[in-house]
Motif scaffolding. Structure first.
Motif, mmCIF file in Angstrom:
data_model
loop_
_atom_site.group_PDB
_atom_site.id
_atom_site.type_symbol
_atom_site.label_atom_id
_atom_site.label_comp_id
_atom_site.label_asym_id
_atom_site.label_seq_id
_atom_site.Cartn_x
_atom_site.Cartn_y
_atom_site.Cartn_z
ATOM 1 N N LEU A 274 0.810 -1.132 0.171
ATOM 2 C CA LEU A 274 0.107 -0.065 -0.024
ATOM 3 C C LEU A 274 0.733 1.289 -0.066
ATOM 4 C CD1 LEU A 274 -2.957 -0.862 2.447
ATOM 5 C CD2 LEU A 274 -2.833 -0.824 -0.273
ATOM 6 N N ASN B 13 0.571 3.942 -2.202
ATOM 7 C CA ASN B 13 -0.325 3.893 -3.496
ATOM 8 C C ASN B 13 -1.854 3.582 -2.689
ATOM 9 O OD1 ASN B 13 1.551 3.602 -5.333
ATOM 10 N ND2 ASN B 13 2.099 1.580 -4.528
ATOM 11 N N THR B 14 -2.866 3.707 -3.591
ATOM 12 C CA THR B 14 -4.313 3.267 -3.232
ATOM 13 C C THR B 14 -4.317 1.951 -4.090
ATOM 14 O OG1 THR B 14 -5.013 5.436 -2.477
ATOM 15 C CG2 THR B 14 -6.649 3.856 -3.289
ATOM 16 N N ARG C 201 -6.857 -1.466 -5.074
ATOM 17 C CA ARG C 201 -7.808 -2.505 -4.850
ATOM 18 C C ARG C 201 -7.523 -3.849 -4.266
ATOM 19 N NH1 ARG C 201 -11.717 -1.798 -10.211
ATOM 20 N NH2 ARG C 201 -13.165 -2.940 -8.821
ATOM 21 N N ILE D 123 -4.952 1.267 8.079
ATOM 22 C CA ILE D 123 -5.448 1.260 6.567
ATOM 23 C C ILE D 123 -6.799 1.808 6.377
ATOM 24 C CG2 ILE D 123 -3.782 -0.516 5.702
ATOM 25 C CD1 ILE D 123 -6.316 -2.114 5.164
ATOM 26 N N SER D 124 -7.462 2.557 5.559
ATOM 27 C CA SER D 124 -8.750 2.812 5.198
ATOM 28 C C SER D 124 -9.348 2.045 4.126
ATOM 29 C CB SER D 124 -8.923 4.455 4.889
ATOM 30 O OG SER D 124 -8.188 4.711 3.766
ATOM 31 N N ARG D 125 -10.531 1.943 4.191
ATOM 32 C CA ARG D 125 -11.372 0.939 3.184
ATOM 33 C C ARG D 125 -12.203 1.815 2.471
ATOM 34 N NH1 ARG D 125 -15.913 -2.143 3.120
ATOM 35 N NH2 ARG D 125 -15.602 -3.805 1.804
ATOM 36 N N ASP D 126 -12.271 2.243 1.273
ATOM 37 C CA ASP D 126 -13.162 3.219 0.791
ATOM 38 C C ASP D 126 -13.894 2.448 -0.388
ATOM 39 O OD1 ASP D 126 -14.267 5.564 -0.197
ATOM 40 O OD2 ASP D 126 -12.725 6.137 -1.393
ATOM 41 N N GLU E 252 -11.334 0.454 -2.371
ATOM 42 C CA GLU E 252 -9.935 0.964 -2.569
ATOM 43 C C GLU E 252 -9.575 0.789 -1.174
ATOM 44 O OE1 GLU E 252 -9.772 3.435 -6.436
ATOM 45 O OE2 GLU E 252 -9.949 4.719 -4.418
ATOM 46 N N TYR E 253 -8.232 0.467 -1.021
ATOM 47 C CA TYR E 253 -7.444 0.588 0.479
ATOM 48 C C TYR E 253 -6.266 1.282 0.362
ATOM 49 C CZ TYR E 253 -10.260 -3.765 1.238
ATOM 50 O OH TYR E 253 -11.205 -4.714 1.455
ATOM 51 N N SER E 254 -6.021 2.180 1.324
ATOM 52 C CA SER E 254 -4.858 2.914 1.447
ATOM 53 C C SER E 254 -4.531 3.136 2.838
ATOM 54 C CB SER E 254 -5.087 4.462 0.872
ATOM 55 O OG SER E 254 -6.363 4.919 1.574
#
Length: 124
Positions: A42, A45-46, A48, A77-80, A90-92
């Motif tokens: 990650l 980067n963002t 999938r 991490i965040s999950r969008d 998307e994960y970042s």
């Protein structure tokens, strides 16, 4: 798999140790076989889910999902989820996750150095 007893002596001891030792707390959050790789990929980067799976082909879907959930629960991490069909997730890294970069880089340097030392010892 057996359920973990939340009130067991072992679980109590884990909580006590985490309170006394920040290294133990850190290792619990980022340790294991797959979490460092997920955090590394990650990076800045963002990505999938499918991109992460391709980047770490040896990880099973179950383990990737489990570790992504744990990293998200630990605010690393965040999950969008994008409101489209089919679902687009998307994960970042969060700011807390990004703050791990210097630590992970130092751990990588240490591992490279250790690996070289062990290789030299094996060659003797």
């Amino acid at each position: 798999m057996a359920a973990i007893k939340e009130n067991s002596t072992n679980q109590e001891n884990k909580q006590i140790i985490k309170g006394f030792c920040p290294v133990t707390l850190t290792i619990e959050k980022i340790g294991g076989r797959w979490k460092p790789l997920i955090l590394y990929h990650l990076g800045e980067n963002t990505m999938r889910y499918g991109q992460l799976k391709k980047a770490i082909p040896a990880i099973t879907e179950k383990m990737l999902i489990q570790h992504l959930r744990e990293l998200e629960a630990d605010n690393l991490i965040s999950r969008d989820v994008k409101p489209v069909v089919p679902p687009h997730v998307e994960y970042s890294l969060t700011p807390t996750g990004k703050s791990l970069s210097p630590l992970l880089n130092e751990m990588a340097k240490w591992g490279i150095k250790l690996g070289a030392t062990e290789k030299q010892q094996m060659d003797i």
